[in-house]
Design a protein around this motif. Structure first.
Motif, PDB file in Angstrom:
ATOM      1  N   PHE A 126       0.812  -1.314   0.137  1.00  0.00           N
ATOM      2  CA  PHE A 126      -0.149   0.010   0.027  1.00  0.00           C
ATOM      3  C   PHE A 126       0.839   1.229  -0.161  1.00  0.00           C
ATOM      4  N   LEU A 127       2.284   0.972   0.380  1.00  0.00           N
ATOM      5  CA  LEU A 127       3.007   2.284   0.124  1.00  0.00           C
ATOM      6  C   LEU A 127       4.122   1.934  -0.590  1.00  0.00           C
ATOM      7  N   ASP A 128       4.323   1.101  -1.548  1.00  0.00           N
ATOM      8  CA  ASP A 128       5.245   0.719  -2.504  1.00  0.00           C
ATOM      9  C   ASP A 128       6.730   0.993  -1.953  1.00  0.00           C
ATOM     10  N   THR A 129       6.943   0.589  -0.539  1.00  0.00           N
ATOM     11  CA  THR A 129       8.047   0.499  -0.044  1.00  0.00           C
ATOM     12  C   THR A 129       8.555  -0.855   0.641  1.00  0.00           C
ATOM     13  N   ASP A 130       9.874  -1.325   0.318  1.00  0.00           N
ATOM     14  CA  ASP A 130      10.427  -2.565   0.610  1.00  0.00           C
ATOM     15  C   ASP A 130      11.169  -2.295   1.746  1.00  0.00           C
ATOM     16  N   ILE A 131      10.646  -2.375   2.987  1.00  0.00           N
ATOM     17  CA  ILE A 131      11.467  -2.304   4.404  1.00  0.00           C
ATOM     18  C   ILE A 131      12.834  -3.159   4.454  1.00  0.00           C
ATOM     19  N   LEU A 132      12.538  -4.194   3.731  1.00  0.00           N
ATOM     20  CA  LEU A 132      13.910  -5.098   3.966  1.00  0.00           C
ATOM     21  C   LEU A 132      15.083  -4.733   3.212  1.00  0.00           C
ATOM     22  N   LYS A 133      14.906  -3.707   2.161  1.00  0.00           N
ATOM     23  CA  LYS A 133      15.764  -3.041   1.658  1.00  0.00           C
ATOM     24  C   LYS A 133      16.508  -1.827   2.280  1.00  0.00           C
ATOM     25  N   ILE A 134      16.044  -1.408   3.363  1.00  0.00           N
ATOM     26  CA  ILE A 134      16.720  -0.243   3.968  1.00  0.00           C
ATOM     27  C   ILE A 134      18.181  -0.496   4.245  1.00  0.00           C
ATOM     28  N   GLU A 135      18.792   0.370   4.036  1.00  0.00           N
ATOM     29  CA  GLU A 135      20.317   0.389   4.129  1.00  0.00           C
ATOM     30  C   GLU A 135      20.507   0.338   5.512  1.00  0.00           C
ATOM     31  N   GLY A 136      21.602  -0.147   5.833  1.00  0.00           N
ATOM     32  CA  GLY A 136      22.228  -0.322   7.160  1.00  0.00           C
ATOM     33  C   GLY A 136      22.861  -1.436   7.534  1.00  0.00           C
ATOM     34  N   ASP A 137      23.468  -1.602   8.640  1.00  0.00           N
ATOM     35  CA  ASP A 137      24.294  -2.865   9.027  1.00  0.00           C
ATOM     36  C   ASP A 137      23.371  -3.556  10.079  1.00  0.00           C
ATOM     37  N   ARG A 138      23.110  -4.783   9.623  1.00  0.00           N
ATOM     38  CA  ARG A 138      22.551  -5.620  10.281  1.00  0.00           C
ATOM     39  C   ARG A 138      23.337  -6.908  11.252  1.00  0.00           C
ATOM     40  N   PRO A 139      23.031  -6.874  12.433  1.00  0.00           N
ATOM     41  CA  PRO A 139      23.806  -7.836  13.273  1.00  0.00           C
ATOM     42  C   PRO A 139      23.644  -9.051  12.565  1.00  0.00           C
ATOM     43  N   GLY A 140      24.928  -9.786  12.783  1.00  0.00           N
ATOM     44  CA  GLY A 140      24.847 -11.235  12.145  1.00  0.00           C
ATOM     45  C   GLY A 140      24.050 -12.119  12.698  1.00  0.00           C
ATOM     46  N   ASP A 141      23.724 -12.058  13.893  1.00  0.00           N
ATOM     47  CA  ASP A 141      23.096 -13.062  14.555  1.00  0.00           C
ATOM     48  C   ASP A 141      21.610 -12.734  14.821  1.00  0.00           C
ATOM     49  N   GLY A 142      21.259 -11.441  14.356  1.00  0.00           N
ATOM     50  CA  GLY A 142      19.832 -10.976  14.159  1.00  0.00           C
ATOM     51  C   GLY A 142      19.519 -10.778  15.726  1.00  0.00           C
ATOM     52  N   ILE A 143      20.354 -10.416  16.742  1.00  0.00           N
ATOM     53  CA  ILE A 143      19.896 -10.283  18.152  1.00  0.00           C
ATOM     54  C   ILE A 143      20.277  -8.802  18.477  1.00  0.00           C
ATOM     55  N   GLY A 144      21.346  -8.135  17.998  1.00  0.00           N
ATOM     56  CA  GLY A 144      21.736  -7.008  18.370  1.00  0.00           C
ATOM     57  C   GLY A 144      22.861  -6.875  19.127  1.00  0.00           C
ATOM     58  N   ALA A 145      23.529  -5.735  19.509  1.00  0.00           N
ATOM     59  CA  ALA A 145      24.761  -5.768  20.085  1.00  0.00           C
ATOM     60  C   ALA A 145      24.777  -5.787  21.512  1.00  0.00           C
ATOM     61  N   GLY A 146      23.870  -6.610  22.053  1.00  0.00           N
ATOM     62  CA  GLY A 146      24.001  -7.018  23.676  1.00  0.00           C
ATOM     63  C   GLY A 146      23.236  -6.057  24.102  1.00  0.00           C
ATOM     64  N   THR A 147      22.428  -5.101  23.598  1.00  0.00           N
ATOM     65  CA  THR A 147      21.443  -4.208  24.240  1.00  0.00           C
ATOM     66  C   THR A 147      20.230  -4.976  24.709  1.00  0.00           C
TER      67      THR A 147
END
Length: 771
Positions: A366-387
């Motif tokens: 409905f907004l023609d936007t692919d969130i998965l293609k937002i640029e940025g560094d994603r944590p390799g384990d998908g958990i985050g940097a211990g926060t």
């Protein structure tokens, strides 16, 4: 291809866009462009600096857009500095709205108009040169088959021939008022929404079983209405109609708006749902129009053991669930497709996902936007940097979640099955708002208290915001473009794309945006969007200038027909469909989809689909040829200019010039009806078809001569399936015997089998499988 086509298009749509000239100036809608009729503007160095700092990461350094940011070439708000500056101030940049307002917004807007809507837009229009369009009558034929499932009438063809572009526009208006158009429209939106997964043909009570029995205790009302064993047949019929009404509810909203000249934005914002008589019993819903009644048909739709049901299953009306639900007083707060139980179940959530899947779908569809293609560094384990809370506190996660999570929060009152349960400390649908962004969109937060509080109606607020977002225009046009052209619009080539790719993308974006803005300006009439695409070179192109092939290779709408489209084409051209397509497996093997495990149509046929087409061609030619001759000449679809007795040689064995002329005239008709070709009587292609007819006919004469002394001659009896003995339904099944005097079971001149060979030849042509 001259640029004047687009202004003829806009005029034919009945929309006056101020600033438009006689050739493609780049004005893309409704605003005065500062009064000077162009978008060149002035170079603003401060605007460039602000753009590169705050905008380029989403919209691209060159303004061509990225998967998460739209192109700024001919964008929806790129009309004047003031209009664009206001948009920037209110909505940009995403995640930090308000950081560029006042002079920053004005400077940035001025730079955008100069850099991306001046020379770039002018260059984009040149890519339309070198495109040769099909004749208007050919476009009319293709559009009639696509939108209305029929061939154009003689009067429609005459209207186009006599009035050109305006005649085509009027003819399209007529096509889009027919019921088949609304069915096609729902098919186009289902290719994205995929809620047809729950139709009875795919799942037993698939839609009904999704509804919570506590909220909807009458969801299987037919079991109580028809409880006896002898009523099982009527119960089964009503059950199917009820389930399919529930399953198609979100798509029926698209149909309702289009059919009643209402804005397509109701898809997002309607404060009601669509029900027919059968699904009204399920929801115990109250019709919006208290005086309305459902249509009853002259013939029953369900009839067994003396029980008859007459209510029209296609008569859907707006209604509201006003009864108290188990966990909420006052009924369901409707918000178009967003609150549809079918949509919410098709795109479910989990306790840990917290509606983020639904949010991604909303942004995509409905907004023609692919969130998965937002640029940025994603944590390799998908958990985050211990926060403790990476979605809020880890910058690598927050880049996406600051965009996605506000929409996720707007769905907080809907559980994994789409049941509406208001959140709160005492509710079983708990929602901790401390660890996720508050509900909203594009930097705006939903007001939850006060006179305009939306706590219980968050999706109603969201739906209205989406409907007013310029990206909803782009998303709607993407759905229409894909349904009509058969391929997705071009993706942004990015900064590393070739000049040709950028020009092609900018050209397409400028044209699509022009049509989209015309649609919005016309009261969000979705038919205006459909018509604009049909009349564009992206639909009408038949040939390209070799020198411009790279930039124009995306232009052209010929696509491999789906099983549903092929069935309608067979009905339009032969008079009935192929009964083999009643089998779901055959439809899937031919490239169809079930919206469940198969969610994409096959666009390029495989060896299997080609083999199926060959079989279909053989069977349909056999069944259709003799049957067509049972009709009067004026009513025939195939053989208007010949009879079974029309043969190339006369009784003395001499070539009959008049008979040959009639045969070739009929071959011209067949090439037009079946392949959309307008052939000259002396063309080599027409001669090839005549040679095939003559060869089969002459071989038949030799065969018949060998049995001249037999009575009856064995060679005159037609194969059983090829005989004209039965009426046939739309899906190809036999439906009662023809009167004996109408039947054709003998082929005394071998001409029917010669014509059968020609029909087989044409139906086997790849051009019949494409349109």
């Amino acid at each position: 291809m001259k640029h004047t086509l687009w202004f003829l298009l806009l005029l034919s749509l009945g929309i006056t866009l101020s600033g438009c000239k006689s050739d493609y100036s780049g004005n893309v809608g409704g605003a005065s462009n500062g009064g000077n009729g162009n978008l060149i503007g002035n170079y603003n160095p401060e605007g460039q600096r602000q753009y590169e700092r705050q905008c380029a990461s989403c919209h691209g350094v060159d303004g061509n857009g990225t998967p998460i940011g739209s192109s700024l070439v001919a964008c929806a708000t790129c009309s004047t500095v003031s209009v664009l500056a206001d948009e920037i101030s209110r909505t940009m940049p995403i995640g930090n709205v308000g950081s560029c307002s006042g002079s920053c917004a004005t400077d940035t807007a001025e730079y955008i108009l100069y850099a991306f809507n001046g020379y770039n837009l002018a260059a984009a229009t040149t890519t339309l040169e070198g495109v040769a369009n099909h004749e208007l009558t050919v476009t009319l034929r293709s559009a009639a088959l696509l939108l209305a499932g029929r061939l154009p009438t003689d009067s429609e063809i005459a209207m186009v021939e006599n009035n050109g572009e305006s005649g085509l526009s009027l003819a399209l208006n007529q096509l889009m008022n027919e019921e088949n158009f609304y069915q096609w429209l729902m098919e186009a939106f289902n290719e994205q929404l995929l809620t047809d997964k729950y139709l009875s043909s795919n799942q037993y009570e698939g839609g009904i079983n999704l509804l919570d029995p506590d909220d909807y205790p009458q969801r299987k009302w037919y079991n109580d209405a028809y409880p006896a064993d002898e009523q099982s047949s009527i119960r089964g019929c009503v059950r199917t109609l009820t389930n399919d009404a529930v399953a198609r509810e979100p798509l029926e909203l698209v149909r309702y708006a289009a059919k009643n000249s209402l804005p397509h934005t109701l898809y997002m914002s309607a404060d009601y749902m669509m029900v027919n008589w059968y699904s009204q019993q399920v929801y115990e819903a109250t019709l919006v129009d208290s005086n309305a009644t459902f249509n009853r048909l002259a013939e029953p739709v369900c009839d067994a053991n003396g029980v008859k049901v007459y209510y029209d299953p296609n008569d859907f009306r707006p209604a509201r669930v006003t009864k108290d639900l188990e966990y909420e007083m006052g009924g369901m707060p409707h918000a178009g497709v967003l609150t549809s139980p079918m949509f919410l179940n098709r795109y479910p959530t989990t306790f840990t996902n917290r509606n983020r899947h639904r949010s991604r779908i909303v942004f995509d569809y409905f907004l023609d936007t692919d969130i998965l293609k937002i640029e940025g560094d994603r944590p390799g384990d998908g958990i985050g940097a211990g926060t403790a809370n990476p979605t809020l506190l880890d910058p690598a996660c927050y880049a996406c979640h600051q965009v996605m999570d506000p929409v996720s929060s707007a769905f907080q009152h809907y559980d994994d099955r789409g049941q509406y349960i208001v959140t709160g400390s005492t509710s079983r649908n708990r929602w901790d708002s401390s660890d996720i962004e508050p509900a909203g969109l594009a930097g705006k937060t939903i007001p939850l208290s006060g006179n305009s509080g939306y706590f219980r109606n968050m999706l109603q607020w969201l739906g209205k915001e989406i409907a007013n977002d310029p990206r909803f225009i782009r998303a709607t046009m993407r759905t229409l473009y894909t349904g009509i052209i058969g391929q997705e619009p071009l993706e942004s080539p990015g900064e590393n794309g070739s000049d040709a790719d950028k020009v092609a993308y900018n050209s397409q974006r400028a044209v699509i945006n022009t049509i989209g803005q015309a649609m919005a300006a016309d009261g969000w009439n979705i038919k205006t969007g459909v018509k604009g695409i049909i009349m564009s070179p992206y639909y009408r192109a038949k040939a390209l200038d070799a020198g411009k092939l790279v930039a124009n290779e995306h232009i052209g709408a010929t696509q491999f027909l789906s099983p549903e489209q092929m069935q309608r084409k067979l009905q339009a051209t032969l008079g009935f469909g192929w009964d083999e397509f009643r089998n779901e497996n055959n439809r899937i093997m031919y490239g169809g989809m079930d919206s469940d495990s198969i969610i994409e149509r096959i666009r390029e046929p495989s060896g299997l689909t080609i083999a199926i087409q060959q079989r279909m061609a053989t069977e349909m030619a056999c069944r259709a040829t003799a049957l067509d001759f049972t009709r009067s000449a004026a009513e025939r679809k195939l053989f208007r200019y010949v009879e079974p007795t029309t043969t190339p040689l006369n009784s003395e064995g001499e070539l009959s010039a008049s008979a040959v002329s009639m045969i070739k005239h009929n071959l011209q008709h067949l090439h037009w009806v079946l392949l959309g070709e307008q052939l000259d009587i002396n063309s080599s292609e027409l001669q090839a078809s005549y040679d095939l007819y003559y060869q089969v006919w002459s071989q038949g004469q030799e065969l018949l001569a060998n049995y001249r002394d037999y009575d009856p001659r064995p060679g005159t009896s037609m194969e059983w399936e090829c005989r004209a003995r039965w009426y046939r339904t739309d899906d190809g099944r036999t439906n009662g015997d023809l009167p004996e005097e109408m039947r054709i079971e003998q082929d005394d001149n071998y001409s029917i089998r010669a014509w059968t060979a020609v029909i087989t030849y044409l139906l086997s042509d790849y051009r019949f499988a494409y349109e």
